[in-house]
Motif scaffolding. Structure first.
Motif, PDB file in Angstrom:
ATOM      1  N   GLY A 107       0.832  -1.186   0.000  1.00 54.95           N
ATOM      2  CA  GLY A 107       0.000   0.000   0.000  1.00 54.95           C
ATOM      3  C   GLY A 107       0.869   1.239   0.000  1.00 54.95           C
ATOM      4  O   GLY A 107       2.064   1.173   0.305  1.00 54.95           O
ATOM      5  N   ALA A 108       0.296   2.388  -0.336  1.00 51.94           N
ATOM      6  CA  ALA A 108       1.071   3.627  -0.408  1.00 51.94           C
ATOM      7  C   ALA A 108       0.178   4.805  -0.044  1.00 51.94           C
ATOM      8  O   ALA A 108      -1.022   4.804  -0.330  1.00 51.94           O
ATOM      9  CB  ALA A 108       1.666   3.817  -1.800  1.00 51.94           C
ATOM     10  N   CYS A 109       0.793   5.802   0.571  1.00 55.18           N
ATOM     11  CA  CYS A 109       0.078   7.015   0.948  1.00 55.18           C
ATOM     12  C   CYS A 109       1.090   8.151   1.020  1.00 55.18           C
ATOM     13  O   CYS A 109       2.202   7.967   1.530  1.00 55.18           O
ATOM     14  CB  CYS A 109      -0.614   6.838   2.305  1.00 55.18           C
ATOM     15  SG  CYS A 109      -1.465   8.311   2.911  1.00 55.18           S
ATOM     16  N   GLY A 110       0.704   9.320   0.518  1.00 57.44           N
ATOM     17  CA  GLY A 110       1.620  10.450   0.571  1.00 57.44           C
ATOM     18  C   GLY A 110       0.992  11.716   0.014  1.00 57.44           C
ATOM     19  O   GLY A 110      -0.039  11.684  -0.667  1.00 57.44           O
ATOM     20  N   THR A 111       1.624  12.829   0.319  1.00 60.50           N
ATOM     21  CA  THR A 111       1.227  14.099  -0.287  1.00 60.50           C
ATOM     22  C   THR A 111       1.724  14.136  -1.731  1.00 60.50           C
ATOM     23  O   THR A 111       2.687  13.443  -2.083  1.00 60.50           O
ATOM     24  CB  THR A 111       1.830  15.271   0.489  1.00 60.50           C
ATOM     25  OG1 THR A 111       3.266  15.138   0.518  1.00 60.50           O
ATOM     26  CG2 THR A 111       1.314  15.299   1.927  1.00 60.50           C
ATOM     27  N   TYR A 112       1.065  14.941  -2.566  1.00 59.89           N
ATOM     28  CA  TYR A 112       1.495  15.008  -3.963  1.00 59.89           C
ATOM     29  C   TYR A 112       1.522  16.456  -4.440  1.00 59.89           C
ATOM     30  O   TYR A 112       0.880  17.340  -3.862  1.00 59.89           O
ATOM     31  CB  TYR A 112       0.593  14.160  -4.868  1.00 59.89           C
ATOM     32  CG  TYR A 112      -0.798  14.683  -5.091  1.00 59.89           C
ATOM     33  CD1 TYR A 112      -1.081  15.596  -6.111  1.00 59.89           C
ATOM     34  CD2 TYR A 112      -1.864  14.250  -4.307  1.00 59.89           C
ATOM     35  CE1 TYR A 112      -2.360  16.069  -6.340  1.00 59.89           C
ATOM     36  CE2 TYR A 112      -3.154  14.717  -4.520  1.00 59.89           C
ATOM     37  CZ  TYR A 112      -3.397  15.624  -5.535  1.00 59.89           C
ATOM     38  OH  TYR A 112      -4.663  16.093  -5.750  1.00 59.89           O
ATOM     39  N   ARG A 113       2.275  16.675  -5.503  1.00 62.64           N
ATOM     40  CA  ARG A 113       2.384  17.988  -6.132  1.00 62.64           C
ATOM     41  C   ARG A 113       1.409  18.065  -7.306  1.00 62.64           C
ATOM     42  O   ARG A 113       1.221  17.086  -8.038  1.00 62.64           O
ATOM     43  CB  ARG A 113       3.810  18.220  -6.632  1.00 62.64           C
ATOM     44  CG  ARG A 113       4.864  18.148  -5.531  1.00 62.64           C
ATOM     45  CD  ARG A 113       6.263  18.227  -6.107  1.00 62.64           C
ATOM     46  NE  ARG A 113       7.280  18.116  -5.067  1.00 62.64           N
ATOM     47  CZ  ARG A 113       8.594  18.078  -5.301  1.00 62.64           C
ATOM     48  NH1 ARG A 113       9.042  18.151  -6.543  1.00 62.64           N
ATOM     49  NH2 ARG A 113       9.441  17.969  -4.293  1.00 62.64           N
ATOM     50  N   GLN A 114       0.842  19.235  -7.483  1.00 59.92           N
ATOM     51  CA  GLN A 114      -0.121  19.407  -8.566  1.00 59.92           C
ATOM     52  C   GLN A 114       0.534  19.278  -9.928  1.00 59.92           C
ATOM     53  O   GLN A 114      -0.131  18.977 -10.923  1.00 59.92           O
ATOM     54  CB  GLN A 114      -0.799  20.775  -8.434  1.00 59.92           C
ATOM     55  CG  GLN A 114      -2.056  20.927  -9.280  1.00 59.92           C
ATOM     56  CD  GLN A 114      -3.121  19.876  -8.960  1.00 59.92           C
ATOM     57  OE1 GLN A 114      -3.425  19.637  -7.793  1.00 59.92           O
ATOM     58  NE2 GLN A 114      -3.657  19.231  -9.988  1.00 59.92           N
ATOM     59  N   SER A 115       1.853  19.471  -9.996  1.00 61.26           N
ATOM     60  CA  SER A 115       2.549  19.360 -11.276  1.00 61.26           C
ATOM     61  C   SER A 115       2.826  17.921 -11.676  1.00 61.26           C
ATOM     62  O   SER A 115       3.309  17.665 -12.774  1.00 61.26           O
ATOM     63  CB  SER A 115       3.879  20.126 -11.217  1.00 61.26           C
ATOM     64  OG  SER A 115       4.705  19.606 -10.183  1.00 61.26           O
ATOM     65  N   ARG A 116       2.513  16.974 -10.812  1.00 64.91           N
ATOM     66  CA  ARG A 116       2.727  15.568 -11.145  1.00 64.91           C
ATOM     67  C   ARG A 116       1.835  15.139 -12.304  1.00 64.91           C
ATOM     68  O   ARG A 116       0.655  15.523 -12.386  1.00 64.91           O
ATOM     69  CB  ARG A 116       2.433  14.696  -9.938  1.00 64.91           C
ATOM     70  CG  ARG A 116       3.531  14.659  -8.895  1.00 64.91           C
ATOM     71  CD  ARG A 116       4.751  13.943  -9.406  1.00 64.91           C
ATOM     72  NE  ARG A 116       5.713  13.732  -8.322  1.00 64.91           N
ATOM     73  CZ  ARG A 116       6.904  13.218  -8.489  1.00 64.91           C
ATOM     74  NH1 ARG A 116       7.311  12.892  -9.692  1.00 64.91           N
ATOM     75  NH2 ARG A 116       7.710  13.058  -7.460  1.00 64.91           N
ATOM     76  N   VAL A 117       2.390  14.329 -13.159  1.00 67.15           N
ATOM     77  CA  VAL A 117       1.632  13.808 -14.291  1.00 67.15           C
ATOM     78  C   VAL A 117       0.725  12.685 -13.810  1.00 67.15           C
ATOM     79  O   VAL A 117       1.138  11.803 -13.071  1.00 67.15           O
ATOM     80  CB  VAL A 117       2.582  13.291 -15.386  1.00 67.15           C
ATOM     81  CG1 VAL A 117       1.806  12.614 -16.500  1.00 67.15           C
ATOM     82  CG2 VAL A 117       3.406  14.430 -15.931  1.00 67.15           C
ATOM     83  N   GLY A 118      -0.535  12.745 -14.213  1.00 73.04           N
ATOM     84  CA  GLY A 118      -1.492  11.713 -13.862  1.00 73.04           C
ATOM     85  C   GLY A 118      -2.412  12.090 -12.725  1.00 73.04           C
ATOM     86  O   GLY A 118      -3.360  11.355 -12.436  1.00 73.04           O
TER      87      GLY A 118
END
Length: 563
Positions: A336-347
């Protein structure tokens, strides 16, 4: 000419069974995709995504907590390769701090360091450097490690301060273990790799076969294997960066403005929630064997090893690593995975329909599900963006926040919080906890030799992991855990080979100086080395059984029994 080409295109469309309106729609979608790729290329490349992993803009509107999530995500089945926690033989009986530390710096490690240090000292003498050298032994190296730990407990600005005598801040004990010049000689010649192999590696500079970590790789690999074998992590683990300060002028030195230590060596670390360093990688620059999916992807894929861990682990990471590509890869591996993300990420979702804005109420939640990926946005003091594969949107969890009432008073009121945010705050701190524990009683000292910086950090890892394992064992035995200072003091005494209570009582009553030689022997025979000044002396204490000088200008017998 334009009409003819248009007519020809319409004929081709009618032949293929595609209406002109469908053709325009399809081309518009492709055009929008190309625009989205152009807009997000810089941000994605900076974050480490690969160019071929780009996906189209998401058109789905953001949903609220009132909307039902038809998916019912569950954490993967937890099947570790070994029972989490300290591993045998540590679980067979009570273990002292020295017993656990000896599993990291065992006899093989001590012999390796002694052999390479003696070779390096011989080379330095051959180059004309001036110092006195006798081959170091594992017993002497053990005391040297104890001195480094002693200095981390009793801090002084400079190493030479521990050998000062005519001052109220003197620390007389270290002089009884090793002289200042001998300590300096070992520090300046300490070497982790074979100097002959270093010379061969230096001839490969500028080629892909050159190893920039050659001078530290033997000990890096050994300590890493010890960390992985002595302890098996629990279900929730995190990946993070760690900066180790250095003054060395090397290409490996990195800059990270968001870290307290902005310049230094960059380690990528896999840590348990209790702060145990499970695995690590020292970043040396661009990797020739990269997968092409970005550095952030390669780091996590390398550290999260299914053959070692097992399956069912939940990986927490920050926005540098989080991407749909990585999370889907981990999901396929059984994690499993969990984390914050950047809006510039693709997808990630790019739609602004029903999205949060600056006027959104604190506690507002928006979400979008894309298969096994759940994207959640939450308005706290600022907008928080999360991505997870194992958590639902909201489970009635709340958190208290200060807010103004209608009459202008401040009071703490509960606001809703997404499940992923609460779990992230609970388990992502493993890397930060590890950094804090490593900074407590650290042996780190300023040096311009980067291999010495790595050695000091590896020693800190061994001591900190030993401390965590020791406390885990004590809790399993329902005993009170030790403090870090008490643990390190007991470990120092073990490395020195002396009781923690220290030398005999200050009074010299019952301690008498006697000659080390008999009358029939020559004066130069049977002498002992003075414990204080390291000089040859014909006198010793009959009760302590140690050599001590008694001279008009140097009374080491009195100094030894005065503390």
């Amino acid at each position: 000419m334009l009409r003819r080409s248009t007519r020809k295109r319409k004929e081709q469309e009618e032949t293929a069974g595609v209406s002109p309106s469908q053709s325009h729609t399809s081309s518009d979608t492709v055009w929008e995709r190309s625009l989205s790729r152009g807009r997000s290329s810089r941000g994605a490349d900076a974050a480490g995504d690969a160019p071929h992993s780009r996906s189209p803009i998401r058109r789905e509107a953001w949903k609220t907590v009132a909307d039902h999530d038809i998916a019912n995500p569950h954490p993967p089945r937890f099947t570790p390769k070994r029972r989490p926690g300290p591993q045998p033989p540590l679980t067979y009986g009570p273990q002292t701090p020295g017993d656990i530390f000896a599993l990291f710096f065992d006899a093989d490690v001590l012999k390796l360091l002694c052999a390479n240090t003696n070779k390096n000292a011989k080379n330095n003498l051959g180059m004309g450097k001036k110092f006195v050298w006798t081959n170091i032994t594992p017993q002497e190296l053990t005391k040297y490690l104890g001195m480094l730990l002693f200095m981390s407990v009793c801090k002084h600005p400079k190493m030479e301060d521990f050998w000062r005598k005519k001052i109220i801040f003197k620390v007389p004990f270290l002089a009884t273990v090793m002289s200042r010049d001998r300590f300096r000689a070992i520090t300046s010649n300490l070497h982790m790799s074979d100097p002959e192999e270093d010379a061969v590696n230096d001839t490969k500079k500028g080629t892909k076969d050159y190893d920039p970590m050659q001078k530290a790789r033997p000990l890096i690999d050994i300590i890493k294997n010890r960390c992985m074998s002595i302890y098996h992590p629990k279900q929730h683990i995190s990946v993070d960066e760690r900066m180790v300060a250095t003054k060395a002028r090397i290409k490996m030195k990195r800059y990270m403005k968001a870290k307290p230590t902005k310049w230094g060596l960059l380690f990528y670390v896999l840590a348990d929630v209790n702060g145990y360093t499970v695995d690590y990688r020292l970043y040396t620059g661009k990797n020739h064997g990269a997968s092409g999916k970005g550095r952030s992807f390669d780091v996590v894929a390398d550290l999260v090893n299914k053959d070692y861990l097992g399956s069912g682990y939940i990986i927490y990471c920050d926005s540098f690593y989080t991407s749909p590509l990585l999370f889907r890869h981990l999901s396929q591996q059984g994690f499993g995975a969990c984390g914050t993300y950047r809006q510039s990420r693709v997808g990630v979702p790019t739609t602004q329909e029903n999205a949060l804005d600056s006027k959104s109420k604190r506690g507002s939640i928006r979400w979008i599900r894309d298969g096994d990926l759940l994207f959640v946005k939450w308005m706290d003091a600022r907008e928080v963006s999360m991505c997870t594969t194992v958590h639902p949107v909201h489970t009635e969890e709340t958190v208290l926040r200060w807010q103004k009432t209608d009459d202008g008073c401040l009071q703490r009121v509960p606001i809703p919080r997404p499940t992923a945010v609460g779990e992230y705050n609970r388990y992502m701190g493993g890397g930060d906890t590890s950094d804090q524990m490593l900074g407590t009683k650290s042996v780190h000292r300023k040096t311009k030799r980067w291999p010495m910086t790595v050695f000091q950090h590896l020693l800190d890892i061994a001591v900190t992991n030993s401390f965590i394992v020791h406390n885990e064992l004590r809790m399993m035995q329902q005993q009170k855990p030790m403090t870090r200072q008490a643990f390190q003091e007991e470990l120092c005494a073990k490395l020195f080979g002396v009781p923690l209570a220290g030398p005999p009582t200050p009074s010299t009553q019952g301690h008498f100086p006697v000659s080390t030689t008999e009358k029939s022997q020559q004066a130069s025979r049977g002498r002992k080395q003075c414990t204080i000044c390291q000089r040859s002396t014909p006198w010793m204490c009959v009760d302590c059984d140690v050599g001590l000088c008694i001279q008009l200008n140097r009374n080491c017998f009195r100094d030894y029994h005065s503390y």
